[in-house]
Motif scaffolding. Structure first.
Motif, PDB file in Angstrom:
ATOM      1  N   SER A   9      51.126  44.676  38.499  1.00  0.00           N
ATOM      2  CA  SER A   9      51.244  43.791  39.797  1.00  0.00           C
ATOM      3  C   SER A   9      49.948  43.039  40.009  1.00  0.00           C
ATOM      4  O   SER A   9      49.314  43.297  40.916  1.00  0.00           O
ATOM      5  CB  SER A   9      51.247  45.081  40.805  1.00  0.00           C
ATOM      6  N   PHE A  11      48.657  38.952  39.534  1.00  0.00           N
ATOM      7  CA  PHE A  11      49.376  37.434  39.881  1.00  0.00           C
ATOM      8  C   PHE A  11      50.831  37.442  39.576  1.00  0.00           C
ATOM      9  O   PHE A  11      51.851  36.667  40.207  1.00  0.00           O
ATOM     10  CB  PHE A  11      48.509  36.264  39.363  1.00  0.00           C
ATOM     11  N   ASP A  30      52.035  49.905  38.737  1.00  0.00           N
ATOM     12  CA  ASP A  30      50.762  49.359  38.490  1.00  0.00           C
ATOM     13  C   ASP A  30      49.787  50.541  38.249  1.00  0.00           C
ATOM     14  O   ASP A  30      49.762  51.468  39.167  1.00  0.00           O
ATOM     15  CB  ASP A  30      50.365  48.334  39.433  1.00  0.00           C
ATOM     16  N   ASN A  32      46.738  50.502  38.944  1.00  0.00           N
ATOM     17  CA  ASN A  32      45.706  50.439  40.066  1.00  0.00           C
ATOM     18  C   ASN A  32      46.137  50.383  41.559  1.00  0.00           C
ATOM     19  O   ASN A  32      47.357  49.888  41.617  1.00  0.00           O
ATOM     20  CB  ASN A  32      44.948  49.193  39.840  1.00  0.00           C
ATOM     21  N   MET A  41      35.793  37.643  41.872  1.00  0.00           N
ATOM     22  CA  MET A  41      35.025  38.952  41.592  1.00  0.00           C
ATOM     23  C   MET A  41      33.427  38.616  41.494  1.00  0.00           C
ATOM     24  O   MET A  41      32.638  39.450  41.823  1.00  0.00           O
ATOM     25  CB  MET A  41      35.417  39.577  40.405  1.00  0.00           C
ATOM     26  N   GLU A  72      51.269  54.300  38.782  1.00  0.00           N
ATOM     27  CA  GLU A  72      51.214  54.918  37.562  1.00  0.00           C
ATOM     28  C   GLU A  72      50.947  53.931  36.399  1.00  0.00           C
ATOM     29  O   GLU A  72      50.968  52.808  36.630  1.00  0.00           O
ATOM     30  CB  GLU A  72      52.524  55.685  37.357  1.00  0.00           C
ATOM     31  N   ALA A  99      53.829  42.524  32.748  1.00  0.00           N
ATOM     32  CA  ALA A  99      52.848  41.491  33.294  1.00  0.00           C
ATOM     33  C   ALA A  99      51.521  42.358  33.415  1.00  0.00           C
ATOM     34  O   ALA A  99      50.931  42.447  34.403  1.00  0.00           O
ATOM     35  CB  ALA A  99      53.270  41.013  34.608  1.00  0.00           C
ATOM     36  N   ILE A 119      32.466  41.818  34.413  1.00  0.00           N
ATOM     37  CA  ILE A 119      32.734  41.388  35.675  1.00  0.00           C
ATOM     38  C   ILE A 119      33.436  42.392  36.691  1.00  0.00           C
ATOM     39  O   ILE A 119      33.452  42.390  37.531  1.00  0.00           O
ATOM     40  CB  ILE A 119      33.300  39.851  35.629  1.00  0.00           C
ATOM     41  N   THR A 282      45.387  31.698  32.776  1.00  0.00           N
ATOM     42  CA  THR A 282      44.864  31.540  34.160  1.00  0.00           C
ATOM     43  C   THR A 282      45.954  32.099  35.179  1.00  0.00           C
ATOM     44  O   THR A 282      47.234  32.359  35.089  1.00  0.00           O
ATOM     45  CB  THR A 282      44.978  29.961  34.530  1.00  0.00           C
ATOM     46  N   LEU A 317      39.831  24.818  39.728  1.00  0.00           N
ATOM     47  CA  LEU A 317      38.559  24.822  40.596  1.00  0.00           C
ATOM     48  C   LEU A 317      37.708  25.678  40.338  1.00  0.00           C
ATOM     49  O   LEU A 317      38.026  26.921  39.989  1.00  0.00           O
ATOM     50  CB  LEU A 317      39.178  25.065  41.902  1.00  0.00           C
ATOM     51  N   LYS A 342      38.362  26.287  46.857  1.00  0.00           N
ATOM     52  CA  LYS A 342      38.474  27.396  46.110  1.00  0.00           C
ATOM     53  C   LYS A 342      38.563  28.483  46.941  1.00  0.00           C
ATOM     54  O   LYS A 342      39.233  29.363  46.962  1.00  0.00           O
ATOM     55  CB  LYS A 342      37.240  27.425  45.146  1.00  0.00           C
TER      56      LYS A 342
END
Ligand SMILES: Cc1cc2nc3c(=O)[nH]c(=O)nc-3n(C[C@H](O)[C@H](O)[C@H](O)COP(=O)(O)OP(=O)(O)OC[C@H]3O[C@@H](n4cnc5c(N)ncnc54)[C@H](O)[C@@H]3O)c2cc1C
Length: 356
Positions: A9, A11, A30, A32, A41, A72, A99, A119, A282, A317, A342
């Protein structure tokens, strides 16, 4: 109702869920609990932006939209049984949208993973820089921070670091130019960073890292209080657990409709590779692919012709510190406006998903 499972989950996954909600029996998984707005970030890493303003809670978000969400990790896909397995669940599907993004690519550099931050460690970077800055008050010499990799993440981070710390910022890049892949912006960005005081070292290949030191291929070494690895991403190893055809870099191969080697499994964003029409990795690509994959599932449920993925104009950007940025579409613009745009794009995306 047909069952669709979206795995990942970020973008791409969120965009697909927005198209499919209410039209299919939808499940999103997901590993997370939060969505993190990755393009910002680096701002959290230097303490310019708070973590909570670049993330939102996925469970709350999907609850609001009456979408089933499981926090999960995907274990594997069993295409013959048409089930997705996580550690605790077996979820049946008619269609999948995969994804799951990519993972950090340490390019096989010995010791880099162990002795550098990436990062995603933005909170640890912030804390380490704070401690190093405190310590450096007692020394005459400035502390070094090495940023390895001068792609988008590396240059944005270096620009923030030079504004927010008193350290020497060394930006190390293996290629002969910074921003490989964004030729049009290279010179402008190089000059902006140089004028800000970033020490840029191109054609400089890192061969290994140890605690507080980076070794270069030319036998030189650089000492640094903080080493940050921004060398890009590679395929998520979980791709291999799907049984789908992958390319030589482990990315899931998709056709122009974004279907994988199994026609009921679509794949979008950083984990996928459109073999006829490769796309840049991207957020814009992931969002547009997520939308197309979801539309194609609806079209195929309704026995209609699927749409071919067509990338809208890629715009870049790039923020170079708080008040400077670069906007690249057909032409290149620099100044405060790209930096503001941005920020607005980030705020709009995150708040839209928190509020609506
Ligand atoms: C620092 C940084 C700056 C960037 N700046 C920009 C920018 O300015 N503009 C731009 O367009 N792009 C930018 N990008 C790239 C952009 O963020 C990615 O291309 C985009 O996030 C890809 O979206 P995605 O949906 O494919 O994957 P992601 O957004 O990475 O989402 C993948 C999701 O899958 C989940 N997942 C992974 N493995 C599993 C598993 N096994 N089981 C379940 N879930 C799993 C993850 O938790 C994650 O939520 C940047 C990236 C970074 C890292």
């Amino acid at each position: 109702m047909k069952k669709v499972v979206i795995i990942g989950s970020g973008f791409g996954g969120i965009e697909a869920a927005e198209v499919l909600k209410g039209k299919v029996d939808l499940t999103v998984i997901d590993k997370n609990p939060f969505f993190i707005y990755q393009p910002s970030m680096h701002e959290v890493a230097v303490g310019r932006t708070k973590e909570k303003s670049i993330r939102f809670d996925l469970k709350k978000y999907y609850e609001k939209h009456n979408i089933r969400f499981y926090n999960e990790e995907l274990w594997c896909v069993k295409p013959f049984e048409k089930v997705v397995l996580t550690k605790t669940r077996k979820i049946s599907y008619d269609y999948i949208i995969l994804a799951i993004g990519g993972v950090t690519n340490y390019c096989g550099i010995k010791g880099m993973k162990e002795h550098s931050f990436d990062i995603w460690d933005y909170k640890s970077i912030q804390e380490t820089i704070r401690k190093e800055t405190e310590k450096s008050r007692f020394y005459k010499e400035k502390n070094n921070i090495i940023v390895c990799g001068a792609g988008l993440t590396g240059i944005e981070l270096a620009a923030e670091l030079i504004e927010r710390t008193k350290a020497n910022i060394l930006l190390v890049e293996a290629c002969k130019d910074i921003l490989p892949g964004l030729k049009k912006a290279e010179k402008t960005v190089f000059n902006i960073l140089k004028n800000k005081g970033v020490h840029i070292m191109t054609n400089t290949v890192v061969s290994r890292a140890e605690k507080g030191v980076v070794y270069l291929r030319n036998n030189k070494k650089i000492y640094a209080g903080t080493i940050i690895w921004c060398g890009g991403i590679k395929a998520n190893p979980v791709n291999q657990k799907t049984g789908l055809r992958t390319n030589n870099r482990g990315l899931i191969m998709t056709n122009e409709y974004l279907q994988s080697s199994n026609a009921s499994i679509y794949s979008v964003g950083d984990c996928a590779y459109q073999y006829k029409n490769p796309q840049p990795t991207t957020a814009q690509t992931a969002i547009q692919e997520g939308r197309t994959a979801a539309n194609n599932i609806l079209l195929s449920i309704n026995n209609k012709d699927k749409e071919i993925f067509r990338q809208k104009n890629q715009k870049y950007l790039v923020s170079l510190g708080r008040w400077k940025g670069v906007y690249l579409e057909k032409t290149l613009r620099t100044g405060i406006i790209p930096a503001i745009i941005k920020k607005l794009v980030e705020k709009t995306y995150v708040f839209k998903h928190i509020l609506l």
